[in-house]
Design an enzyme around this catalytic site. Structure first.
Site, mmCIF file in Angstrom:
data_model
loop_
_atom_site.group_PDB
_atom_site.id
_atom_site.type_symbol
_atom_site.label_atom_id
_atom_site.label_comp_id
_atom_site.label_asym_id
_atom_site.label_seq_id
_atom_site.Cartn_x
_atom_site.Cartn_y
_atom_site.Cartn_z
ATOM 1 N N TYR A 98 -54.835 0.854 -9.049
ATOM 2 C CA TYR A 98 -53.607 1.377 -10.508
ATOM 3 C C TYR A 98 -53.583 2.365 -10.729
ATOM 4 C CZ TYR A 98 -53.141 -3.895 -11.410
ATOM 5 O OH TYR A 98 -52.853 -5.081 -11.618
ATOM 6 N N GLU A 136 -61.480 -9.962 -9.463
ATOM 7 C CA GLU A 136 -61.682 -8.753 -9.997
ATOM 8 C C GLU A 136 -63.557 -9.214 -11.054
ATOM 9 O OE1 GLU A 136 -59.371 -6.099 -12.480
ATOM 10 O OE2 GLU A 136 -57.630 -6.288 -10.885
ATOM 11 N N HIS A 194 -59.335 -16.883 -12.500
ATOM 12 C CA HIS A 194 -58.945 -15.202 -12.266
ATOM 13 C C HIS A 194 -58.906 -15.253 -14.496
ATOM 14 C CE1 HIS A 194 -55.533 -11.926 -12.049
ATOM 15 N NE2 HIS A 194 -55.955 -11.747 -13.126
ATOM 16 N N GLU A 204 -52.769 -6.168 -5.553
ATOM 17 C CA GLU A 204 -51.990 -5.928 -6.733
ATOM 18 C C GLU A 204 -52.188 -4.624 -7.178
ATOM 19 O OE1 GLU A 204 -54.476 -6.579 -10.838
ATOM 20 O OE2 GLU A 204 -54.514 -9.470 -9.737
ATOM 21 N N ASN A 208 -57.134 -4.424 -5.326
ATOM 22 C CA ASN A 208 -56.016 -3.618 -6.923
ATOM 23 C C ASN A 208 -56.319 -2.817 -7.065
ATOM 24 O OD1 ASN A 208 -55.206 -6.696 -6.551
ATOM 25 N ND2 ASN A 208 -56.617 -7.350 -9.006
ATOM 26 N N ARG A 233 -48.550 -14.512 -5.211
ATOM 27 C CA ARG A 233 -49.855 -14.787 -5.749
ATOM 28 C C ARG A 233 -49.913 -15.311 -7.005
ATOM 29 N NH1 ARG A 233 -54.408 -10.473 -7.774
ATOM 30 N NH2 ARG A 233 -55.480 -11.836 -7.751
#
Ligand SMILES: N=[N+]=NCCCCNC(=O)[C@@H]1[C@H]2[C@H](O)[C@@H](O)[C@H](O)[C@@H](CO)[C@@H]12
Length: 449
Positions: A295, A168, A123, A353, A293, A79
């Site tokens: 985290y 995002e 991005h 991600e 994504n 990606r």
């Protein structure tokens, strides 16, 4: 879809993720226009140590050897993002053949090595020429973005089968326009909602453009950070709902349900407009997948002084945190995957991600001491994906963030997320223990967990 108890389905896709400005370097090479992160990082005081992406991982020139490393890892997919200002230096109008040429070489090399290319159109690296015309505050940007999207669809849809419009959008709106901690560095309660809305209108316009000629899949990549109230008090519960709406539903909700969370008026007050219903309908274009994504999570308390959310995170003690100060909380990934399934009609999901920053100093001997916590982070989070799949979530693939240590935006090169270490002085790549671990996960399709 039956999910085996001790491995992943045979068609599950394993990859790594990066983004253009964070790894390519050469931001103005071969006719590329300037992007807002070039201007932001060259503005004193905006980035730690006033670092910038002029060289980064020099991937623009080293992509062939980097693809060789991907091959050695056994990556099935990669990606990356396409830099809008390489393709259209002024953001609209004239196409730069050399810009297309770089991604042509990248894509063809990936395919030669049996690695599926998957591209993100945006991005965060908006062309400066468009920022100077209002950027995400100008309603015309939906058309500008669709034109840019069409120019790359036309060129690459025969080889790229998984597209994402935006990465995002929350970070662009919240960091870029509300708090000013990311490019273009604005701090405005009134601009952030306009940026949100135009980002999502651009997403809708690009999906519509894709449906006219595209033959594969297109989706939206969002960061979701599940919010858990610090207490059962009504104040903490309300604060958690505000934080959850502002980060986790502000973008996925218009895209999937054609409406904005009503809590946003509570957050932004008079700064949240009554958007025309026709706008939100145009945003709600059917998409083929959600890119998640993930985290960390946040535990949230009421904080009347925290502008504008009136909510603040509560650091959890006695538990592991990464170098970003983010709690290691794999259960949050399972919870989030189930939340997307239950709330948005069980769409296919790619974990686009997931990864962790830990300090990985290279020793004098040139070895890299990969912090063992990164392997543990990947092991526990990949298990968390498997748990969600066993509970019925349709997850199609997992992309580790990140293939290389890279430019971590306003934190510069101070944070290392890579499974491959980069010595920025020499550009030497050194696979870390986490690369070896991830390679084993791919080879065994998750059986080694
Ligand atoms: N508390 N807290 N967290 C606030 C929410 C975090 C949002 N930022 C991301 O997810 C960014 C995403 C980005 O795509 C990539 O370009 C970045 O390098 C990674 C690592 O930072 C992640």
């Amino acid at each position: 879809m039956t999910v085996p108890t001790n491995r992943f389905p045979d068609d599950f896709v394993w990859g790594c993720a990066t983004s253009a400005y964070q790894i390519e370097g050469s931001p103005l090479a071969d006719g590329a226009g300037m992007n807002v992160w070039h201007r932001f990082s060259h503005t004193r005081g905006r980035v730690v140590n006033d670092e910038n992406g002029d060289i980064a991982c020099d991937h623009y020139r080293r992509y062939e050897s980097d693809i060789e490393l991907m091959k050695q890892l056994g990556l099935q997919a990669y990606r990356f993002s396409i830099a809008w200002s390489r393709i259209l230096p002024e953001g609209t109008g004239r196409v730069n053949p050399a810009g297309l040429g770089f991604y042509e070489r990248l894509v063809d090399r990936l395919l030669e090595k049996g690695i599926q290319p998957t591209a993100t159109l945006f991005h965060w690296d908006l062309p400066v020429a468009l920022d100077d015309r209002g950027g995400w505050l100008n309603r015309d940007i939906a058309g500008w973005f669709a034109d840019y999207a069409e120019s790359v669809f036309r060129r690459f849809d025969d080889r790229i089968k998984l597209w994402a419009t935006l990465n995002e959008p929350w970070v662009v709106s919240d960091n870029g326009y509300l708090h000013g901690t990311a490019a273009p560095g604005h701090r405005s309660l009134f601009e952030a909602p306009i940026a949100t809305h135009n980002l999502m209108r651009a997403h809708g316009a690009a999906v519509q453009a894709y449906r006219a000629t595209g033959r594969h899949q297109i989706g939206l990549v969002v960061n979701i950070e599940p919010k858990y109230p610090a207490s059962t008090s009504s104040e903490d519960v309300a604060a958690t709902r505000r934080a959850e709406a502002q980060m986790n539903r502000q973008f996925i909700e218009p895209a999937m349900l054609g409406r904005y969370p009503e809590e946003l008026r509570d957050v932004f007050g008079e700064a949240w407009p009554d958007w025309p219903a026709s706008d939100v309908e145009q945003i709600r274009q059917p998409i083929d997948f959600i890119g998640l994504n993930y985290y960390t999570r946040a535990v949230v308390r009421n904080d009347p002084g925290a502008w504008p959310l009136r909510a603040a995170p509560v650091r959890q003690s006695q538990v592991a945190h990464t170098e970003m100060g983010w709690e290691v909380f794999p259960q949050g990934l399972t919870d989030t995957l189930l939340w997307i399934k239950d709330r948005y009609g069980a769409p296919p999901i790619y974990v686009t991600e997931n990864g962790a920053a830990f300090a990985d100093p290279a020793t004098a001997a040139g070895d890299v001491l990969d912090d063992p916590r990164r392997v543990e982070y990947f092991r526990t989070h990949i298990r968390a994906v498997h748990d969600a799949m066993r509970a019925g979530v349709d997850v199609r693939g997992y992309f580790a963030w990140s293939m290389l240590d890279n430019f971590e935006w306003a934190l510069g090169y101070s944070k290392r997320f890579g499974i491959i270490h980069v010595d920025y002085a020499t550009q030497k790549r050194t696979p870390k223990a986490s690369a070896t671990f991830y390679s084993g996960v791919i080879a065994s399709n998750g059986a080694v967990l």
